[in-house]
Scaffold this motif. Structure first.
Motif, PDB file in Angstrom:
ATOM      1  N   PHE A 158      -4.910  -5.305   3.942  1.00 53.02           N
ATOM      2  CA  PHE A 158      -3.992  -4.490   4.737  1.00 53.02           C
ATOM      3  C   PHE A 158      -3.708  -5.152   6.074  1.00 53.02           C
ATOM      4  N   PHE A 170       0.855  -1.187   0.000  1.00 51.58           N
ATOM      5  CA  PHE A 170       0.000   0.000   0.000  1.00 51.58           C
ATOM      6  C   PHE A 170       0.893   1.241   0.000  1.00 51.58           C
ATOM      7  N   PRO A 175      -9.107  -0.003   7.516  1.00 46.93           N
ATOM      8  CA  PRO A 175      -8.197  -0.953   6.859  1.00 46.93           C
ATOM      9  C   PRO A 175      -8.961  -2.151   6.306  1.00 46.93           C
TER      10      PRO A 175
END
Length: 280
Positions: free
Chosen positions: A66, A47, A62
């Protein structure tokens, strides 16, 4: 009891919350403990540094990717994975449903089996309001209205995502219960028949006269993301569980595939709904 989580009373991009800020602070503390800058950490988890900053500052929810990537990079303590289901930022939308709703909004495939209530994506306004009015603790008029507005917004997925394949397996008794009375049930059947005519939607009925089938353990949902990753979601009273474990998801896929063969065909399902509608 309401399916599909508790819906929002707001609109637009949700505000931050204590749970998001706390989660972000933990991510930041673990990152700094491991001697990583935001840019370095972002490269490792896939990311951008801007996304990392948004998560750490509690501005961004998130997603599953993630959380899983951060766990691997930051020592696999399990702390982030355990905390993620409890994150909340949008008033009224249950934290345990939020991650699923985010995945659902971009899914390329979505399967639903329901044995309790008609799924939210298929509910009419009259049916949904019947459910809202019978919730305990009771909702006031403003809350009922907000519930319906959010549900109607979510139902747009069926028409706004014509390339998403939707499959619904519904127990016959959901229609025969007559929730809300005859007029509500007539409208519900007409609505489901109409939705079933969309090219990207399949509706199958699991007949009551079915001695056994693969879904007796309860309702389930499955989805595939544009990245060809599969997730499952199972919901109970005031609780829900997002499942990313590949083995568990594969097992649920197997059950759903078996149910599709055990339910009535698309044509027979339409015929049954039409006969039920004619009997009302």
């Amino acid at each position: 009891m309401a399916v599909d989580g508790q819906v929002s009373t707001g609109s637009g991009e949700p505000e931050t919350s204590d749970s998001l800020r706390t989660f972000g602070a933990v991510v930041q503390a673990l990152r700094e403990f491991n001697g990583l800058s935001r840019e370095e950490f972002g490269a490792l988890v896939g990311f951008s540094k801007h996304t990392v900053a948004s998560v750490e500052l509690g501005r961004r929810m998130p997603d599953v990717d993630f959380v899983e990537a951060a766990e691997r990079v930051l020592g696999n303590t399990g702390a982030l994975r355990a905390a993620a289901p409890y994150l909340a930022r949008k008033p009224g939308l249950a934290a345990w449903f939020r991650q699923w709703a985010r995945l659902e909004s971009r899914a390329s495939t979505l399967y639903s089996y329901e044995c309790r209530l008609i799924p939210g994506l298929l509910q009419t306004e009259a049916y949904a309001r019947t459910l809202f009015r019978n919730q305990l603790p009771p909702l006031d008029d403003a809350q009922v209205e907000a519930q319906w507005v959010e549900r109607a917004r979510r139902q747009q997925l069926l028409t706004e995502r014509p390339n998403t394949a939707f499959s619904f397996i519904l127990e016959e008794h959901l229609f025969r219960r007559g929730t809300g009375g005859l007029e509500v049930t007539r409208g519900l059947i007409d609505h489901v028949l109409g939705i079933g005519e969309l090219r990207n939607v399949e509706v199958q009925i699991m007949p009551t006269a079915q001695e056994a089938h693969a879904g007796l353990d309860g309702p389930m949902r499955l989805l595939e993301t544009p990245e060809n990753k599969w997730f499952a979601y199972c919901e109970g009273q005031e609780s829900g569980h997002l499942i990313a474990d590949r083995q568990v998801v594969s097992m649920l896929q197997m059950r759903y595939a078996r149910m599709r063969s055990q339910a009535l065909t698309l044509r027979d399902s339409t015929g049954l709904l039409q006969r039920m509608r004619g009997d009302l």
